[in-house]
Design a protein around this motif. Sequence first.
Motif, mmCIF file in Angstrom:
data_model
loop_
_atom_site.group_PDB
_atom_site.id
_atom_site.type_symbol
_atom_site.label_atom_id
_atom_site.label_comp_id
_atom_site.label_asym_id
_atom_site.label_seq_id
_atom_site.Cartn_x
_atom_site.Cartn_y
_atom_site.Cartn_z
ATOM 1 N N VAL A 291 -6.272 1.671 6.163
ATOM 2 C CA VAL A 291 -5.538 2.319 6.079
ATOM 3 C C VAL A 291 -5.118 1.913 7.750
ATOM 4 O O VAL A 291 -6.113 2.802 8.730
ATOM 5 N N SER A 292 -4.286 1.236 8.595
ATOM 6 C CA SER A 292 -4.319 1.371 9.398
ATOM 7 C C SER A 292 -3.417 2.093 10.586
ATOM 8 O O SER A 292 -3.684 2.355 12.025
ATOM 9 N N LYS A 293 -2.585 2.852 9.139
ATOM 10 C CA LYS A 293 -1.478 3.624 10.657
ATOM 11 C C LYS A 293 -1.204 4.411 9.195
ATOM 12 O O LYS A 293 -1.101 3.765 8.615
ATOM 13 N N VAL A 326 -5.395 -4.893 6.254
ATOM 14 C CA VAL A 326 -5.097 -6.128 6.143
ATOM 15 C C VAL A 326 -3.895 -6.152 5.193
ATOM 16 O O VAL A 326 -3.433 -5.405 4.127
ATOM 17 N N ALA A 327 -2.717 -6.903 6.232
ATOM 18 C CA ALA A 327 -0.546 -6.234 6.074
ATOM 19 C C ALA A 327 -0.555 -7.358 5.273
ATOM 20 O O ALA A 327 -0.444 -8.487 5.952
ATOM 21 N N ASP A 378 4.103 -6.401 6.366
ATOM 22 C CA ASP A 378 4.074 -6.821 4.967
ATOM 23 C C ASP A 378 2.724 -6.074 4.708
ATOM 24 O O ASP A 378 2.118 -5.905 3.238
ATOM 25 N N GLY A 379 2.636 -4.642 5.208
ATOM 26 C CA GLY A 379 1.191 -4.237 4.912
ATOM 27 C C GLY A 379 1.754 -2.599 4.280
ATOM 28 O O GLY A 379 1.194 -1.818 3.794
ATOM 29 N N LEU A 380 2.847 -2.143 4.663
ATOM 30 C CA LEU A 380 3.155 -1.501 4.855
ATOM 31 C C LEU A 380 4.022 -0.412 3.128
ATOM 32 O O LEU A 380 4.878 -1.141 2.078
ATOM 33 N N VAL A 381 3.266 0.974 2.756
ATOM 34 C CA VAL A 381 3.786 0.736 1.136
ATOM 35 C C VAL A 381 4.064 2.406 1.390
ATOM 36 O O VAL A 381 3.527 3.561 2.526
#
Length: 405
Positions: A291-293, A326-327, A378-381
Amino acid sequence: MENSELHRRFDTLLVHEGAHAPTDDVRPTVTPIYATSTFIHSSAAALDRAFDENGLVYGRYGNPTVDSFEKIVAAAEGGIGAVAFASGMAALHTAFLAAGTPRGATQPEASTIIAGQDMYGSTRTLLNQFFAAQGWSVSYCDMTDLECFAEQLRARPAIVFLEPISNPLLKITDLPRIVELARDAGARVVVDNTFATPLLLRPIEHGVDLVVHSATKYLGGHGDVVGGVVAARTHLMHNTLRSYGKLLGATLGPYEAWLLARGLKTLSLRVRRQCTSAYEVAHWLRAQPQVSKVYYPGLADHPQHELAQQLFGGLFGGIVAFDLRVATQEVAFTFMDALKLVLPGSTLGDIYSLVSYSARSSHRDVPVEERRAQGIGDGLVRLSVGIEDVADILDDLKQALAVVQ
Ligand SMILES: Cc1ncc(COP(=O)(O)O)c(C=O)c1O
């Protein structure tokens, strides 16, 4: 055939026997589902009065089960009244129309809306594709940037609209200040309080004119009903909403109202638990290498953490959003497919934990570049934390993140 002087035949008995049962002398504990399209009054004069007094003449005008749901919402939000709709989108549509009604000599620029940049995708589409097509002027502003907002108010908008906790990036707006500026400029303020719920925030106490909910979410809370509601600060706005609701016809049915009223009884218990668990989940996610953010107003480094603390009385909401390192859509989908407890679903606020991929669900209709510019990568959940044991939620997230190692 009691109370009837006329003989009733078989087909007539089937229709009338057992119906219209008197209930005046006993009271159910719960307001029942009034599954009726119309109401019988003791006289033509009484029916005539009901048109003006309580609308209990026809289902589109009023229904006791729907009334009971509206009363709970009005009380919870501290409004003069509330009007229920068939969905959150119908509620938003009618709220914008009501807020845009003319106001005599001091009328600001009619049909001009300034809206928060970061909001539910379909609301943005409603503004861009429906209202703009009707000739309304719609502009956007990052509502956390008060200078930008003050500048935009020079256009003298009729309406200012925002989500105090925005979807999906969970930005927090300084609502008291926004309302002050908007009202000085003569605008009505409409707020979508779906994410915050009246447990965290009661916008009417800050001077907001109309408070909208997708009742489908936290108010209902059990994933079994679609509905919307708008609470109003003034009689004028309440009456306008009611009359537009009747005309446009997207009224809430009694079955849905009953489920929503039932859901509301446990709102406080559910949402408190969801907030506590979300707080734990957000802190845990931050420590994960995949998780980057993490976006959560309860995190000390969230840009509006202190504001959230002041506005929400120590709660920070049940939604956590995060960027996968990895987005890509592929990795996000792999992660979501690996979840075993958390359900993939394009909704939020349920007792079940739910995960959704904003780019392809709430913001599906927003052009890609516009979406990315808003910060929805594109990596937002987005995770809506349910009321399960938080240890089970964490176990599930852990094993699914291991798959996208
Ligand atoms: C913040 C917000 N507002 C409004 C809506 C629309 O509500 P409904 O789906 O009940 O029409 C949604 C739906 O996801 C939402 O998340």
